[in-house]
Design a protein around this motif. Structure first.
Motif, PDB file in Angstrom:
ATOM      1  N   SER A   1       5.622  -3.386  -5.367  1.00 51.40           N
ATOM      2  CA  SER A   1       6.190  -2.498  -4.347  1.00 51.40           C
ATOM      3  C   SER A   1       7.711  -2.627  -4.293  1.00 51.40           C
ATOM      4  O   SER A   1       8.438  -1.626  -4.224  1.00 51.40           O
ATOM      5  CB  SER A   1       5.590  -2.832  -2.981  1.00 51.40           C
TER       6      SER A   1
ATOM      7  N   SER B   1       9.024   2.729   0.156  1.00 55.88           N
ATOM      8  CA  SER B   1       9.259   3.936  -0.628  1.00 55.88           C
ATOM      9  C   SER B   1      10.141   4.923   0.119  1.00 55.88           C
ATOM     10  O   SER B   1      11.052   5.531  -0.462  1.00 55.88           O
ATOM     11  CB  SER B   1       7.918   4.576  -0.991  1.00 55.88           C
TER      12      SER B   1
ATOM     13  N   MET C   1      -0.574  -3.826   1.366  1.00 53.99           N
ATOM     14  CA  MET C   1      -0.203  -2.771   0.432  1.00 53.99           C
ATOM     15  C   MET C   1      -1.267  -2.573  -0.644  1.00 53.99           C
ATOM     16  O   MET C   1      -0.975  -2.397  -1.817  1.00 53.99           O
ATOM     17  CB  MET C   1       1.161  -3.062  -0.208  1.00 53.99           C
TER      18      MET C   1
ATOM     19  N   SER D   1       5.367  -1.964   5.074  1.00 56.65           N
ATOM     20  CA  SER D   1       4.321  -1.516   4.164  1.00 56.65           C
ATOM     21  C   SER D   1       4.950  -0.898   2.931  1.00 56.65           C
ATOM     22  O   SER D   1       6.161  -0.662   2.869  1.00 56.65           O
ATOM     23  CB  SER D   1       3.418  -0.493   4.853  1.00 56.65           C
ATOM     24  N   ARG D   2       4.100  -0.611   1.943  1.00 55.69           N
ATOM     25  CA  ARG D   2       4.576   0.056   0.723  1.00 55.69           C
ATOM     26  C   ARG D   2       5.206   1.401   1.057  1.00 55.69           C
ATOM     27  O   ARG D   2       6.222   1.784   0.470  1.00 55.69           O
ATOM     28  CB  ARG D   2       3.399   0.249  -0.239  1.00 55.69           C
TER      29      ARG D   2
END
Length: 643
Positions: free
Chosen positions: A628, A436, A598, A431-432
Motif C-alpha cells: 500500500s 491512495s 487493508m 486505510s489503503r
C-alpha cells in the motif's frame, strides 16, 4: 572486482570500430563516375557485402546518395546482384532486381512481399529488399546525376560525397574513380588545369592521371567518418553544357580562390587531426590515471574491515539498543527506503503504540496512552535486560543505554505518528483507500511527509557514526572524478574521437562502481551488520522453523520487523497447515487474516505449520502495508511530476 573492471575495459579497447554499426560490412567498394559533356555524371556503384558476421542476413540493404550540389537530381537506372567468392570474383549469374514504389512506412522497417529495389528520393536513400542473399554478394547500382557539375567562367567544379557520414555500414577498400571529358585539343596538367582534393580518412589518397582519370582511395571508412572528392577542370571541356547552367555563375572565377581555400582546408584539417589525436591520447592517459587512483582509493579506504563476529547464524536482534529502522539504514549503507517506515510501523503495532482494527490502522490521539504496552519496554530492549544484572558493575552503563534506546524509540515513534496522522488527514484510522486518495489528490504533501520522516531517521542514525568519514570523503572524490570524466567523455565523442570517448565513458562507469564500494563501515557498525547477516541466514535457512519453539512469543514477534527488512519473511513459513485435521491452526490463521489491515492476502496453503500468534499477524501485515505504501509513493511521484 578490480580485475573484472580491467577486463571490461580491455574488451572495450579491443572491440572493432564497427561495434556501433550494422552486423555486416562492405569488404570492397568500387565507384565509377563518368562526367558527361552536358554536366551530368553517369555513376556505377559496385559493392561487395560480407554478410557472414551477423547471425542472419539483413532483410534489406541501403545506399545513401547525398552530398551533390543543390539542384542535382539522382535517377536510379538499374540494380542487380551476384554471388562472389572469397577473392571477390563473380561466382554466379547476375540477378536483376525489379523496381517498386517506395512507401514511407518502410523507413522504419519492412518492405515489399517480393525481391525489389526502391528509392526514397526525399532522403536520397536506395533500398534493396532481398529475402535470401548469399554470404558474400556483389550489388551493382547504375544511376545518373543530372546537373551535378557547377560551371564558372574559368572552371567546372565537381563535388562528390561518395561516402556520407550517416552511412551505418563500415566500408573497406574504397576506390572512387572520376573520368573527365578531356577535350581532344587539350591535355591534363596536374594541379594546373586539373585539381583534385580528397577529404575524409587521414590515410586516403588522391591520384590525378594524364588520361583524365582521378582516383580516390581509402583503406577503410568507418560509420562515423565520411569521404568526399572535389575535382576542378576547364569548363571548356563541357561542350554540351546548357546555356542556363553556363550563365548560373557568370562573372565568377574559381581556380584561384578554390585552390587556395582547399590548400588551407587541408592544412587546417591536418593540424586539427593532430590536435584530435593528442587530445584522444591525453584523454586515454587521464582515464588510466583516474582509474588507477580510484583503485588505490578503494584498496586504501574501501575494503571492509573484518568483523569481530564471525558466526554464520544468530537468532537475536542484531543490536540491543537500536530501532529496526536504524538498522535498516546500516543494512543498506544509509540509503533511504520506505521499508524503514514499514518496519517501524510493524514494531509499533507489536508494542501496542498502534492497533489494527476492522482492516484499518488505528492511530492514537496526541498524548493518548497505548492500550497495549509490553511492560514499558522498547522494541530493542528485549535481549539486553535478559543479560544484564542489576547488581553487576556495568548496571549504570546498561541503564544509560536503555534510556538512550527509549529516547531514540520515542523520537522515531513521534515522527511516525506525525506521518500517519498527516496521511490520515486528521482522522484516527488509516486505510489503503486513504493512502491512495492522498497520493492522487495531494501528492506533494505525501512526498514531503515521507521526506521529513526520512530526515528524522537520518538525524537518529548520524550519532552512531556507522560509516568511516574518511572513506565517505574518498567516495565523494571518486564519484566526483567519475562524473567529471563522463562529461569530458561525452564531449570527446562529439569533438575528438568516438573510440576515446567510449573508453573514457567505460572508465567513468568503472570508477562509479569503485566509488559505490569505497565507503566502509566502522568496526562497530560492521560487527552489527555481521550479526544482521547471521540473523538473515538463520531465518532464510530454516532456523526459525527448527528453533522457533525455543523463542517466547514476544521474542518471535520482535524479530518480524528484521525479517521484513532482510527480505526473509517468506522463509519463515507462516500460514495454516495443509492438513485439514489441523483445525486449530486453520482457525487461528483465519483470525490473523481477518485482523490484518487493508485486505491482507491469504497465507500459502502449502506452507509448513508454524505458531500462529502475534508474529504470524505481523508477518501477514508487513507485505500488505508495504504494498500500500509503495503504491501510494509511486503514484505521488508520478502525480507530482506531471503537476
Amino acid at each position: 572486482m578490480a580485475l573484472t573492471l580491467l577486463i571490461v575495459l580491455l574488451v572495450v579497447l579491443c572491440a572493432p570500430a564497427t561495434a556501433l554499426a550494422a552486423d555486416y560490412r562492405c569488404s570492397e567498394v568500387d565507384l565509377l563516375a563518368s562526367v558527361e559533356t552536358d554536366g551530368s555524371v553517369h555513376m556505377t556503384d559496385q559493392r561487395i557485402f560480407d554478410l557472414t558476421e551477423g547471425e542472419s542476413a539483413p532483410e534489406r540493404l541501403k545506399w545513401l546518395y547525398d552530398g551533390f550540389i543543390e539542384g542535382a537530381e539522382v535517377t536510379i537506372e538499374r540494380v542487380r546482384m551476384a554471388p562472389v567468392d572469397g577473392d571477390g570474383a563473380l561466382a554466379g549469374e547476375w540477378t536483376e532486381l525489379p523496381e517498386t514504389t517506395f512507401l514511407l512506412p518502410w523507413r522504419g522497417g519492412g518492405g515489399p512481399e517480393h525481391d525489389a529495389w526502391a528509392y526514397d528520393k526525399f532522403q536520397h536513400t536506395l533500398y534493396a529488399f532481398v529475402d535470401a542473399m548469399p554470404e558474400r554478394v556483389m550489388f551493382e547500382v547504375v544511376y545518373r546525376v543530372e546537373d551535378a557539375i557547377e560551371a564558372f567562367d574559368d572552371a567546372a567544379d565537381f563535388q562528390w560525397l561518395y561516402v556520407p557520414q550517416d552511412y551505418d555500414v563500415a566500408l573497406a577498400d574504397v576506390r572512387a574513380e572520376v573520368v573527365l571529358p578531356v577535350a581532344a585539343d587539350d591535355s591534363v596538367k596536374v594541379m594546373e588545369n586539373v585539381y583534385a582534393w580528397g577529404h575524409g580518412p587521414a590515410d586516403g589518397e588522391v591520384d590525378i592521371r594524364s588520361d583524365g582519370t582521378v582516383i580516390f582511395t581509402d583503406p577503410a571508412v568507418e560509420p562515423t567518418m565520411y569521404a568526399k572528392a572535389r575535382v576542378m577542370f576547364p569548363v571548356e571541356w563541357l561542350t554540351n553544357l546548357s546555356e542556363e547552367a553556363r550563365l548560373a555563375n557568370q562573372g565568377t572565377l574559381q581556380y584561384y580562390w578554390t585552390s587556395r581555400y582547399e590548400e588551407t582546408w587541408v592544412d587546417t584539417d591536418t593540424s586539427q587531426e593532430v590536435i584530435r589525436l593528442g587530445l584522444a591520447l591525453g584523454l586515454l592517459g587521464l582515464s588510466a590515471a583516474l582509474l588507477l587512483a580510484a583503485l588505490i582509493v578503494w584498496w586504501r579506504w574501501g575494503r571492509e574491515r573484518p568483523p569481530a563476529f564471525r558466526d554464520d547464524y544468530w537468532m537475536n536482534p542484531p543490536a540491543d539498543a537500536m530501532a529496526p529502522a536504524v538498522l535498516g539504514r546500516l543494512w543498506r549503507w544509509n540509503h533511504e527506503s520506505p521499508d524503514d517506515i514499514v518496519a517501524t510501523v510493524l514494531d509499533m503495532v507489536r508494542r501496542g503504540v498502534l492497533e489494527v482494527r476492522d482492516d484499518e490502522l488505528v492511530i492514537p490521539a496526541a498524548g493518548e496512552e497505548s492500550a497495549k504496552r509490553i511492560e514499558g519496554e522498547s522494541s530493542v530492549a528485549l535481549a539486553a535486560p535478559r543479560a544484564a544484572d542489576a547488581n553487576a558493575p556495568d548496571a549504570p552503563d546498561a541503564a544509560v543505554a536503555a534510556d538512550a534506546a527509549n529516547a531514540e524509540q520515542a523520537a522515531l515513534d513521534a515522527a511516525t505518528l506525525r506521518l500517519l496522522r498527516m496521511v490520515a488527514t486528521g482522522g484516527r484510522t488509516l486505510s489503503r483507500a486513504k493512502l491512495s486518495v492522498l497520493a492522487h489528490e495531494h501528492p506533494r504533501d505525501l512526498l514531503e511527509a515521507n521526506a521529513a520522516w526520512q530526515r528524522r531517521l537520518t538525524a537518529l542514525v548520524e550519532p552512531y557514526g556507522f560509516f568511516d568519514k574518511a572513506s565517505r570523503r574518498a567516495q565523494h572524490i571518486v564519484l566526483g572524478a567519475a562524473i567529471f570524466l563522463a562529461v569530458v567523455a561525452v564531449a570527446a565523442l562529439v569533438w575528438v574521437s568516438w573510440r576515446a570517448g567510449v573508453l573514457a565513458l567505460a572508465t567513468a562507469a568503472a570508477m562509479g562502481v569503485l566509488g559505490n564500494y569505497t565507503m566502509r563501515r566502522f568496526p562497530e557498525g560492521n560487527d552489527i551488520a555481521a550479526h544482521a547477516k547471521a540473523l538473515r541466514n538463520w531465518m532464510r535457512d530454516g532456523g526459525w522453523s527448527l528453533e522457533g519453539d525455543k523463542l517466547a512469543p514476544d521474542e518471535r514477534a520482535a524479530l518480524i520487523p528484521y525479517a521484513y527488512l532482510f527480505g526473509a519473511l517468506k522463509s519463515l513459513g507462516f500460514g495454516a497447515s495443509a492438513d485439514a485435521g489441523d483445525a486449530d491452526a486453520g482457525d487461528a490463521a483465519t483470525a490473523v487474516r481477518e485482523k490484518a489491515p487493508m485486505a491482507a492476502p491469504a497465507a500459502p496453503a502449502a506452507a509448513p505449520a508454524a505458531p500462529v500468534d502475534e508474529a504470524a499477524f505481523l508477518a501477514a501485515l508487513a507485505p500488505v502495508f508495504s504494498q500500500s505504501l509503495d503504491e501510494a509513493l509511486r503514484a505521488a511521484h508520478k502525480r507530482a511530476e506531471v503537476s
